[in-house]
Enzyme design. Structure first.
Site, PDB file in Angstrom:
ATOM      1  N   GLY A   1       0.812  -1.211   0.000  1.00 35.40           N
ATOM      2  CA  GLY A   1       0.000   0.000   0.000  1.00 35.40           C
ATOM      3  C   GLY A   1       0.847   1.263   0.000  1.00 35.40           C
ATOM      4  N   CYS A   2       0.192   2.402  -0.151  1.00 40.92           N
ATOM      5  CA  CYS A   2       0.906   3.671  -0.299  1.00 40.92           C
ATOM      6  C   CYS A   2       1.501   4.141   1.023  1.00 40.92           C
ATOM      7  CB  CYS A   2      -0.008   4.730  -0.902  1.00 40.92           C
ATOM      8  SG  CYS A   2      -1.576   4.978  -0.044  1.00 40.92           S
TER       9      CYS A   2
END
Lengths: 345, 345, 345, 345
Positions: free
Chosen positions: A148-149
């Site tokens: 994920g970011c």
């Protein structure tokens, strides 16, 4: 040429994959799908792609066609939907990079507890797609659960400290700030322009789903359970994450040991730029690129370290990392298609 | 490989040249100069370039070295200074692309009247560097006076109408809006963040120096003197120009004739994307790219045409156009190093 | 105390009325309505009002209650709906200020042609609510059709020139730029944060509904039909309009005559600040206030005048103007509740 | 009427004082000073004040005149300079509110260590100007050292927890984010528009001068030395601070006890709006107002509390708080001149 398809191509991550793959010398984009825009050209949905991509969007229901024509699929669907694709392609030779959360967790109970959906592909052969930490596993993976970011920025910032056991894991606090593209392309009241403009606020305190993902990766590094606080905030801009990470340093650890730990771990990593002790990464300095810039500060008064890391959430936090993982999985130079400068100012 | 140097590399146009040349397969950047930062690395001045360019900035006083080592120089100096470089390189084989105004005018009296400095290189062999209109001249030019940012957007928007004499030239009004990077990198009260943030205003009404440049190029197309109004405005963002152009359509002209004129003139131009009649270009859809997007609207009530054009002021309005001109001058494919998608969102 | 109700209180204009009326010494806000949020407190819909307004929103279906309890109603409904309120209150003593378009036009055919809905209250006794031009009519009006946002900025900019017949009316071009709050509070794809952020574009070219409203008011001033171009643009901010107006000056008109015309017409107007010839109004300098700042530029080369005017679209362009009209209608000092400084920076 | 002068009126805090005092019914602004703009009208320096304040700026060298004509002076000078004013007015009846740091510290050694200047008015009779915590002391103070912006948000967020000894003071981490007006009105490279636009970064990690000010106030509340981490960040907007505060909750403390502590301490405070447990304050919801909005989150997994507080840095963080203190010092209702709604959107 590797034949690539994108399932769910009209979200921001899908559009960013198209931007980056345009200059990838080893890739042919075969199919792109959208359930909302089936039959439209991608350039009608994203006019900035006019003249560059004029492909028609098909439905992901044509999975047989996609499977036959593709060596790799990138999935840009909301969580819960990639599992269906994963199962449908289980007995094919197609390899998968999922940009969502479905394949990120070792323990699907954790996934179910935080994401509130049943996991229906628990035995999927999968690896966590954070290239700098899981490179060997990625090489031959069938399914890559792209990191994920927020998690990418936060894990990379803390990994050398956790791996070397320089900090108390349970003192970790991650205070992160993101541009708004991370919330997707659907119009919502919360992301209506006049509401968010000239505004700054937190959200998801103590409940954001990237929390267990950060805990899992740091737990792998120190071989025990890590529990931490993660607090996301919305910055009134489009792209960029800055992660500010705090932890208590163990007494025997010197600043020089810390500096060396970063260099030892990341000195050869092209996409990690160590700005050094006392330095300030900024989201603008990585805009549009796959770089993760890292700086750290040691506060002798409080005995804490403060690590700052900056990424572009759509590149190193999504599509760029996916292509980096793809390059590793294909045996290409990791930089292929990703070797360009940030856009500034 | 063409050996290229950049004189005045630390302004925004210089930095953008470095960004774009990084991926140009035929270019080697030999020297970069700065008088303010001589001896520093470019990555100290622009940290986003860390790890990508670590060259040291030299002084432009080392002109002999530069001349010996370079096939081309790009000049990113304030107006009035490029003339000195032009004269110094007059008897060498080095070819020049000046991103400033010194070599843009046929008639140096006009330059002197609007820029308030004496022109000291009046006999310079020069061509106007707007690729789509002056391609043939650019091929063998010694000195290319790269077109300005506002002017590029405005001239390209109006050229088919003026060339075909579909409009009354003296009814032209250009109302243009630009991001703030066009005003350069020096800190000024006017561009102090809290002053410009959340603000919109005009400047330079009836006096902006891009006025005579637009008039010159449109005058070339219709073979008579054109006098028009040009009004620039500051948009509180960094990059992007939208030019809104008004003119009275001659009575015998039909909408279809207008559509055809745009297609005839630009149908084969890679960097001009004709969005068509009734369409709305936006600065975001060209961000970071060398495209100029054009749409037009015909108002039958008033008998006017309204043409909208969008560019990135640092790319098609400066560094990108310079490289496009460079490619033409070198006989390369015009897209070399410039063939990538805009960055969105 | 005047008893005031707001029909349609949860749009941005309604919220701005609440902000401004909070400090109006002669007003008691009796009822506020919303069909979407009936039964909720206004502070749940607009948390910035917590502790200041905790009234419950009722339905406008309770029109009898509203009529009995109110001396004035402000209407903040989408066009087409205020007519229903106007008819329902026709035989009461309640006076009406409609912030929408239903009561702005003398000629309801024009309304129907541009707004594409039937006008069902054609014989309503109404006046156009632009205080500086229609003050006498407003004093005793039953229904005031509050002027639009773009129109207020544009009409005030041009009125002295048109009234004195200094310009050719049919050469008028209005190029206007607005913050995004003008498009309302409903989330739409077009106003999704990442789409509009870092972006600038035009919309509604040759078709925007404020066009005939500007034409009507200017036509009143010069006693003939005016046809003009009006082009709106979206600025990536929340509040503020800058209107850039062009027209050809008649040959016998001198700059001094123009300066005097502005002073004669507006010298005593509190809410119009004449910045003078050569000056640059900016949206930030009027933010949050009811001021309209005006500057003008005369271009002797082209024979045109360029007038710049700045307002806050939610204040002088909506709620502030409504209160100014209300003050006139009640015989109060026009500044009552509106006498404060802009908010800067 | 209280006669008030502002020493250093052309910084952002000075301008904000003028905005707020304009509507204060008990104040007459007598003198305003500036050394850079002596002799100019304030409306030339801040055109948004045209027509509202046309006073001329005098030099602070005219201290005798200022002293004779004023009951109160507000000081908006950089730190190190207010001490000179304080000494000059020591033997007069003039009371002082300093918006800078010179009079904030009990222990001038701490001031000298963090601010790197000698303190020359160590025996000044002074109180710390954070109204909610030091109200009694402020009533009769000669010199009020108005609390800083970050500090106000952070101290108010944490005070009930520290006072009740619900948290471990040395586990406190304050991660704060501010708009850019806090850095003052002088143009600097760091605050040049294109550099800061579309950017987010930290600064002053472990070294920011608001650190010891927060420590001092929290130390007063729990009667022991507090050492904490404070990290400021720049948000690309003009106004607003969000402070995200972390601390370990003691084991015996229940969520209900925490809720009650906030209500007990702040339930009667007009300017503190308790949004409650689980709530999210935002900078936009307090824009332009003197409110401090507070919400808190208890994370049972980690045993930590996360408190969020939002203020407008120029109002509750500077000029508004100064007026609140002034009202207390004069015996006025604390809300006088400050009772209006935030500006939204």
């Amino acid at each position: 040429m590797i034949r690539v398809s994108i399932i769910g191509a009209t979200g921001y991550a899908g559009a960013e994959l198209l931007r980056l793959l345009y200059n990838h010398p080893q890739v042919q984009v075969v199919h792109i799908t959208s359930e909302s825009y089936t039959g439209k050209k991608i350039s009608e949905v994203y006019p900035h792609l006019r003249g560059l991509y004029d492909q028609e969007l098909i439905s992901m229901k044509d999975m047989d066609t996609i499977a036959n024509d593709s060596d790799f699929v990138f999935i840009g669907l909301p969580h819960g939907h990639a599992m269906e694709v994963g199962k449908a392609l289980a007995d094919t030779n197609v390899r998968i990079i999922d940009l969502g959360a479905d394949y990120r967790f070792d323990d699907t109970d954790i996934y179910e507890a935080w994401y509130k959906v049943a996991h229906t592909h628990k035995d999927a052969p999968r690896v966590y797609g954070l290239a700098e930490l899981y490179r060997e596993d990625i090489k031959n993976a069938k399914i890559i659960g792209n990191a994920g970011c927020y998690t990418t920025a936060s894990i990379l910032a803390l990994a050398p400290l956790v791996k070397n056991e320089f900090i108390e894991p349970n003192t970790i606090i991650v205070d992160a700030k993101s541009g708004t593209s991370g919330s997707g392309r659907s119009a919502k009241q919360m992301t209506h322009y006049p509401e968010l403009y000239d505004n700054f606020k937190a959200y998801g305190v103590a409940t954001h789903r990237h929390t267990p993902e950060i805990e899992q990766a740091l737990g792998h590094l120190c071989h025990r359970k890590v529990t931490l606080n993660f607090t996301p905030h919305l910055v009134p801009m489009s792209r960029g994450i800055l992660s500010t990470c705090y932890a208590n340093i163990k007494q025997w650890v010197t600043p020089e040991m810390i500096d060396k730990a970063y260099t030892d771990m990341y000195g050869d990593e092209y996409f990690i730029r160590l700005l050094g002790r006392g330095a300030y990464p900024s989201t603008k300095e990585v805009r549009g690129s796959n770089f993760c810039d890292i700086g750290w500060h040691i506060d002798l008064r409080t005995g804490r370290i403060i690590v700052l890391s900056a990424i572009d959430n759509l590149v190193k936090g999504a599509a760029g990392q996916a292509i980096q993982n793809f390059n590793i999985a294909c045996g290409f130079d990791e930089k292929t298609g990703l070797d360009f400068t940030p856009i500034y100012p």
